[in-house]
Write a protein that holds these residues in place. Structure first.
Motif, PDB file in Angstrom:
ATOM      1  N   HIS A 193      -2.484  -5.295  -2.851  1.00 53.15           N
ATOM      2  CA  HIS A 193      -3.261  -4.044  -2.849  1.00 53.15           C
ATOM      3  C   HIS A 193      -3.830  -3.328  -4.380  1.00 53.15           C
ATOM      4  O   HIS A 193      -2.619  -3.243  -4.880  1.00 53.15           O
ATOM      5  CB  HIS A 193      -2.552  -3.090  -1.994  1.00 53.15           C
ATOM      6  CG  HIS A 193      -3.351  -1.732  -1.664  1.00 53.15           C
ATOM      7  ND1 HIS A 193      -4.616  -1.720  -1.149  1.00 53.15           N
ATOM      8  CD2 HIS A 193      -3.057  -0.276  -2.127  1.00 53.15           C
ATOM      9  CE1 HIS A 193      -4.917  -0.419  -1.073  1.00 53.15           C
ATOM     10  NE2 HIS A 193      -4.049   0.393  -1.917  1.00 53.15           N
ATOM     11  N   GLU A 194      -5.012  -3.571  -4.466  1.00 54.88           N
ATOM     12  CA  GLU A 194      -5.471  -2.891  -5.879  1.00 54.88           C
ATOM     13  C   GLU A 194      -4.764  -3.660  -6.816  1.00 54.88           C
ATOM     14  O   GLU A 194      -4.316  -2.853  -7.882  1.00 54.88           O
ATOM     15  CB  GLU A 194      -5.421  -1.359  -5.824  1.00 54.88           C
ATOM     16  CG  GLU A 194      -5.956  -0.575  -4.856  1.00 54.88           C
ATOM     17  CD  GLU A 194      -7.449  -0.414  -5.150  1.00 54.88           C
ATOM     18  OE1 GLU A 194      -7.970  -1.099  -6.165  1.00 54.88           O
ATOM     19  OE2 GLU A 194      -8.139   0.335  -4.485  1.00 54.88           O
ATOM     20  N   MET A 217      -5.620  -2.996 -10.506  1.00 50.92           N
ATOM     21  CA  MET A 217      -5.080  -1.784 -11.038  1.00 50.92           C
ATOM     22  C   MET A 217      -3.460  -1.906 -11.268  1.00 50.92           C
ATOM     23  O   MET A 217      -3.323  -1.436 -12.629  1.00 50.92           O
ATOM     24  CB  MET A 217      -5.279  -0.694  -9.929  1.00 50.92           C
ATOM     25  CG  MET A 217      -5.195   0.750 -10.299  1.00 50.92           C
ATOM     26  SD  MET A 217      -5.199   1.910  -9.021  1.00 50.92           S
ATOM     27  CE  MET A 217      -6.931   1.919  -8.552  1.00 50.92           C
ATOM     28  N   LYS A 269       0.902  -1.021   0.114  1.00 48.60           N
ATOM     29  CA  LYS A 269      -0.096  -0.064   0.040  1.00 48.60           C
ATOM     30  C   LYS A 269       0.729   1.305   0.158  1.00 48.60           C
ATOM     31  O   LYS A 269       2.120   1.229   0.236  1.00 48.60           O
ATOM     32  CB  LYS A 269      -1.020   0.102   1.043  1.00 48.60           C
ATOM     33  CG  LYS A 269      -1.954  -1.249   1.390  1.00 48.60           C
ATOM     34  CD  LYS A 269      -2.595  -1.118   2.771  1.00 48.60           C
ATOM     35  CE  LYS A 269      -3.478  -2.512   2.812  1.00 48.60           C
ATOM     36  NZ  LYS A 269      -4.123  -2.601   3.939  1.00 48.60           N
TER      37      LYS A 269
END
Length: 348
Positions: free
Chosen positions: A65-66, A69, A22
């Protein structure tokens, strides 16, 4: 492929890139590795260096995290992805990649937020690791201020320091004598896969963050009688990570300064390069003049013998030879023919 008789097979190397974190210290909801310098995500630079050392099929980005994306941002690079569903530290990231790594003899572990690492340094680490027949090789660096880095304590042969590592000591546990050491752990490693996978389950989370630290493999492997070595990087700034917005800005400035220097060596005149913003992927032909406070962004291609006057912002455009862009033009995703004269203050 069977190697010719009498010649041993080349050892198979995988590269794992840690890209699951993150942007906590960046105070960001976006993945850390997607923050940009020089007009591209941090992760792009690490993947580009890795692909000079190994085929994309042998490069694994550990995402978390994500994750989607990140996958979309760098999916076109051809590298493989491993999902770390819970982010429980660097050791846990490698545990998540166990299945992918099982067919390889060795693995190089890189950080997705260390964009200045050069392909030749990765290659040097790989070769050093193989020559020493190491279970683990740590890429270290001599830092002017090593505060915050785990220190490398090397074994000694008499009074002489060797390449072999006795321990990596974290900042909080340093003795006054160890605190004087300036050689720090970069978080970039080479491992022989068999001892790595055999001992990784022994990692523990008894630390303030309750995470599995890959750093602790050095102690586990040494205890098991395996060889752990350290190789110093030529330049400490090459292993600098981007943990804060200030560090992002420093890395961005360094990349852009390097880009301007590269263009000037190739025959481009840049007056006051410290005022210009030129992205990494921009190309400019010889005898072009770039005045102060110009921005050349994205995948812009500028031909030879052009004049780009001050305060113009050009994004992902193609300019043929001999183009003059007068002051204050804003251009995006456009093509400009040979000898054209634009502006001042045009929007294209």
């Amino acid at each position: 492929k069977t190697p010719p008789r009498g010649r041993p097979a080349e050892p198979r190397f995988a590269i794992v890139i840690m890209a699951a974190g993150k942007g906590t210290r960046l105070k960001s909801r976006f993945p850390k590795v997607l923050h940009q310098i020089g007009g591209k995500p941090l992760l792009d630079y690490v993947i580009a260096a890795a692909k000079q050392v190994a085929a994309p099929a042998d490069v694994f980005a550990v995402i978390g995290h994500e994750a989607e994306m990140v996958r979309q941002a760098v999916g076109g690079t051809g590298v493989q992805f491993v999902l770390q569903a819970e982010q429980l530290g660097t050791g846990h990231a490698v545990m998540s990649a166990r299945e992918a790594l099982s067919g390889y003899d060795h693995v190089l572990v890189l950080s997705g937020d260390v964009p200045l690492l050069r392909a030749q340094t990765i290659t040097a680490l790989r070769d050093f690791h193989l020559t020493r027949r190491a279970a683990m090789t740590i890429l270290s660096a001599e830092f002017a201020d090593p505060t915050g880095y785990g220190r490398i304590v090397r074994k000694k042969k008499g009074a002489r320091e060797t390449d072999e590592v006795a321990a990596i000591v974290e900042q909080k546990k340093l003795t006054p004598q160890q605190a004087k050491l300036r050689e720090g752990n970069s978080g970039i490693y080479a491992f022989a896969t068999a001892p790595l996978l055999a001992h990784i389950e022994k990692l523990r989370t008894d630390n303030p963050h309750q995470e599995y630290y890959l750093t602790d493999m050095a102690g586990l492997l040494t205890k098991a009688g395996k060889k752990v070595f350290a190789m110093r990087a030529e330049q400490a700034h090459e292993v600098a990570g981007a943990n804060t917005r200030a560090e992002l800005a420093q890395l961005d400035a360094e990349l852009r300064q390097r880009k301007c220097a590269e263009l000037m060596v190739a025959g481009v005149t840049i007056y006051r390069p410290e005022t210009c913003v030129i992205d990494t992927d921009v190309t400019v032909g010889a005898d072009t003049v770039v005045e102060p406070f110009v921005q050349l962004l994205g995948k812009t291609k500028v031909g030879a013998e052009c004049l780009i006057r001050s305060y113009s912002v050009i994004t992902s455009c193609e300019l043929a030879d001999g183009v003059t862009v007068r002051q204050g033009c804003v251009m995006a995703e456009s093509r400009v023919g040979r000898g054209a004269l634009l502006g001042p203050f045009s929007h294209l």
